[in-house]
Design a protein around this motif. Structure first.
Motif, mmCIF file in Angstrom:
data_model
loop_
_atom_site.group_PDB
_atom_site.id
_atom_site.type_symbol
_atom_site.label_atom_id
_atom_site.label_comp_id
_atom_site.label_asym_id
_atom_site.label_seq_id
_atom_site.Cartn_x
_atom_site.Cartn_y
_atom_site.Cartn_z
ATOM 1 N N ILE A 56 0.832 -1.204 0.000
ATOM 2 C CA ILE A 56 0.000 0.000 0.000
ATOM 3 C C ILE A 56 0.869 1.258 0.000
ATOM 4 O O ILE A 56 0.467 2.300 -0.510
ATOM 5 C CB ILE A 56 -1.001 0.025 1.178
ATOM 6 N N TRP A 57 2.081 1.151 0.573
ATOM 7 C CA TRP A 57 2.986 2.299 0.601
ATOM 8 C C TRP A 57 3.502 2.613 -0.801
ATOM 9 O O TRP A 57 3.631 3.778 -1.171
ATOM 10 C CB TRP A 57 4.153 2.049 1.556
ATOM 11 N N HIS A 58 3.788 1.583 -1.584
ATOM 12 C CA HIS A 58 4.241 1.797 -2.958
ATOM 13 C C HIS A 58 3.119 2.417 -3.787
ATOM 14 O O HIS A 58 3.336 3.370 -4.554
ATOM 15 C CB HIS A 58 4.712 0.475 -3.572
ATOM 16 N N ARG A 59 1.905 1.895 -3.624
ATOM 17 C CA ARG A 59 0.734 2.459 -4.312
ATOM 18 C C ARG A 59 0.581 3.932 -3.957
ATOM 19 O O ARG A 59 0.387 4.783 -4.824
ATOM 20 C CB ARG A 59 -0.528 1.679 -3.927
ATOM 21 N N GLN A 60 0.654 4.234 -2.662
ATOM 22 C CA GLN A 60 0.509 5.617 -2.217
ATOM 23 C C GLN A 60 1.585 6.503 -2.828
ATOM 24 O O GLN A 60 1.301 7.627 -3.260
ATOM 25 C CB GLN A 60 0.590 5.680 -0.684
ATOM 26 N N GLN A 61 2.826 6.018 -2.903
ATOM 27 C CA GLN A 61 3.911 6.833 -3.451
ATOM 28 C C GLN A 61 3.678 7.141 -4.928
ATOM 29 O O GLN A 61 3.907 8.263 -5.372
ATOM 30 C CB GLN A 61 5.264 6.130 -3.264
ATOM 31 N N ILE A 62 3.209 6.161 -5.682
ATOM 32 C CA ILE A 62 2.924 6.394 -7.102
ATOM 33 C C ILE A 62 1.828 7.452 -7.245
ATOM 34 O O ILE A 62 1.947 8.386 -8.042
ATOM 35 C CB ILE A 62 2.503 5.081 -7.797
ATOM 36 N N ILE A 63 0.768 7.313 -6.460
ATOM 37 C CA ILE A 63 -0.344 8.268 -6.529
ATOM 38 C C ILE A 63 0.110 9.658 -6.095
ATOM 39 O O ILE A 63 -0.208 10.663 -6.742
ATOM 40 C CB ILE A 63 -1.534 7.777 -5.685
ATOM 41 N N LEU A 64 0.886 9.734 -5.020
ATOM 42 C CA LEU A 64 1.396 11.033 -4.562
ATOM 43 C C LEU A 64 2.283 11.684 -5.624
ATOM 44 O O LEU A 64 2.285 12.905 -5.768
ATOM 45 C CB LEU A 64 2.152 10.885 -3.242
ATOM 46 N N HIS A 65 3.025 10.874 -6.340
ATOM 47 C CA HIS A 65 3.858 11.415 -7.424
ATOM 48 C C HIS A 65 2.968 12.063 -8.486
ATOM 49 O O HIS A 65 3.249 13.187 -8.932
ATOM 50 C CB HIS A 65 4.704 10.292 -8.038
ATOM 51 N N GLU A 66 1.907 11.392 -8.871
ATOM 52 C CA GLU A 66 0.990 11.971 -9.872
ATOM 53 C C GLU A 66 0.275 13.190 -9.308
ATOM 54 O O GLU A 66 0.094 14.192 -10.012
ATOM 55 C CB GLU A 66 0.003 10.914 -10.368
ATOM 56 N N PHE A 67 -0.129 13.137 -8.034
ATOM 57 C CA PHE A 67 -0.721 14.311 -7.389
ATOM 58 C C PHE A 67 0.270 15.474 -7.388
ATOM 59 O O PHE A 67 -0.114 16.628 -7.562
ATOM 60 C CB PHE A 67 -1.137 13.996 -5.955
ATOM 61 N N SER A 68 1.546 15.179 -7.176
ATOM 62 C CA SER A 68 2.559 16.235 -7.164
ATOM 63 C C SER A 68 2.652 16.911 -8.521
ATOM 64 O O SER A 68 2.837 18.131 -8.596
ATOM 65 C CB SER A 68 3.919 15.661 -6.748
ATOM 66 N N HIS A 69 2.521 16.139 -9.601
ATOM 67 C CA HIS A 69 2.476 16.762 -10.931
ATOM 68 C C HIS A 69 1.296 17.736 -11.003
ATOM 69 O O HIS A 69 1.419 18.822 -11.586
ATOM 70 C CB HIS A 69 2.321 15.709 -12.027
ATOM 71 N N MET A 70 0.160 17.367 -10.416
ATOM 72 C CA MET A 70 -1.008 18.254 -10.417
ATOM 73 C C MET A 70 -0.719 19.518 -9.618
ATOM 74 O O MET A 70 -1.009 20.632 -10.071
ATOM 75 C CB MET A 70 -2.225 17.541 -9.829
ATOM 76 N N ILE A 71 -0.169 19.333 -8.427
ATOM 77 C CA ILE A 71 0.141 20.472 -7.556
ATOM 78 C C ILE A 71 1.102 21.425 -8.253
ATOM 79 O O ILE A 71 0.949 22.648 -8.191
ATOM 80 C CB ILE A 71 0.731 19.986 -6.214
ATOM 81 N N LEU A 72 2.092 20.859 -8.929
ATOM 82 C CA LEU A 72 3.116 21.659 -9.603
ATOM 83 C C LEU A 72 2.677 22.140 -10.983
ATOM 84 O O LEU A 72 3.438 22.809 -11.677
ATOM 85 C CB LEU A 72 4.408 20.840 -9.708
ATOM 86 N N ARG A 73 1.455 21.785 -11.377
ATOM 87 C CA ARG A 73 0.854 22.212 -12.644
ATOM 88 C C ARG A 73 1.667 21.785 -13.871
ATOM 89 O O ARG A 73 1.779 22.516 -14.849
ATOM 90 C CB ARG A 73 0.601 23.709 -12.644
ATOM 91 N N HIS A 74 2.198 20.586 -13.805
ATOM 92 C CA HIS A 74 2.971 20.078 -14.930
ATOM 93 C C HIS A 74 2.104 19.782 -16.150
ATOM 94 O O HIS A 74 2.627 19.640 -17.249
ATOM 95 C CB HIS A 74 3.755 18.830 -14.519
ATOM 96 N N ASP A 75 0.799 19.717 -15.964
ATOM 97 C CA ASP A 75 -0.086 19.516 -17.121
ATOM 98 C C ASP A 75 -0.041 20.710 -18.063
ATOM 99 O O ASP A 75 -0.417 20.600 -19.227
ATOM 100 C CB ASP A 75 -1.519 19.225 -16.680
ATOM 101 N N LEU A 76 0.425 21.836 -17.571
ATOM 102 C CA LEU A 76 0.524 23.026 -18.419
ATOM 103 C C LEU A 76 1.828 23.053 -19.202
ATOM 104 O O LEU A 76 1.993 23.854 -20.109
ATOM 105 C CB LEU A 76 0.426 24.292 -17.557
ATOM 106 N N GLU A 77 2.774 22.162 -18.824
ATOM 107 C CA GLU A 77 4.108 22.207 -19.422
ATOM 108 C C GLU A 77 4.439 20.998 -20.292
ATOM 109 O O GLU A 77 5.085 21.136 -21.320
ATOM 110 C CB GLU A 77 5.170 22.292 -18.314
#
Length: 142
Positions: A56-77
């Motif tokens: 579950i920790w690995h799953r959480q880390q993958i999801i947090l990584h994708e959430f971090s892209h959202m937080i950092l607005r990488h979808d705009l770049e």
């Protein structure tokens, strides 16, 4: 971040900030590939897909990584539409953009992983009752 920070709490804040729901699911097709997570930006919602994992920790880390892209607005770049064609040809939704996590060779991936590590530390510290370092959460989410 409040004392009861969790993956679900971060997801809710992102959904409010982005004014759209986020669906999280496992994608068996990622097993054995170099990708372990994908963020799909669709019309009206986001989808985070992760490879099958044993922890579950690995799953959480993958999801947090994708959430971090959202937080950092990488979808705009950055975007990788080839991901959709390679792994998700029959998804049945209109994918506008896609970002996939496979390596840490560029600044966006390194930055997203660093933020994901900080968020994971905060969640773990919350679960064991440790006082964490401030992460400027309120500056990020307002």
């Amino acid at each position: 971040m409040p004392g009861d920070t969790s993956l679900h709490f971060i997801q809710e804040k992102l959904e409010m900030q982005r004014s759209r729901p986020i669906t999280i699911d496992e994608l068996p097709g990622l097993a054995g590939s170099e990708l372990c997570g994908v963020w799909l930006i669709c019309e009206g919602h986001d989808i985070v897909l992760h490879a099958p994992v044993k922890s579950i920790w690995h799953r959480q880390q993958i999801i947090l990584h994708e959430f971090s892209h959202m937080i950092l607005r990488h979808d705009l770049e950055i975007s990788d539409e080839e991901l959709v064609l390679a792994f998700l040809p029959d998804l049945g939704v209109n994918v506008l953009r896609a970002l996939g996590r496979s390596s840490y060779t560029d600044d966006a991936e390194l930055t997203a992983e660093a933020l994901a590590d900080q968020l994971a530390t905060r969640i773990i510290n919350n679960e064991v009752g440790t006082t964490p370092e401030p992460l400027a959460f309120r500056r990020v989410f307002g």
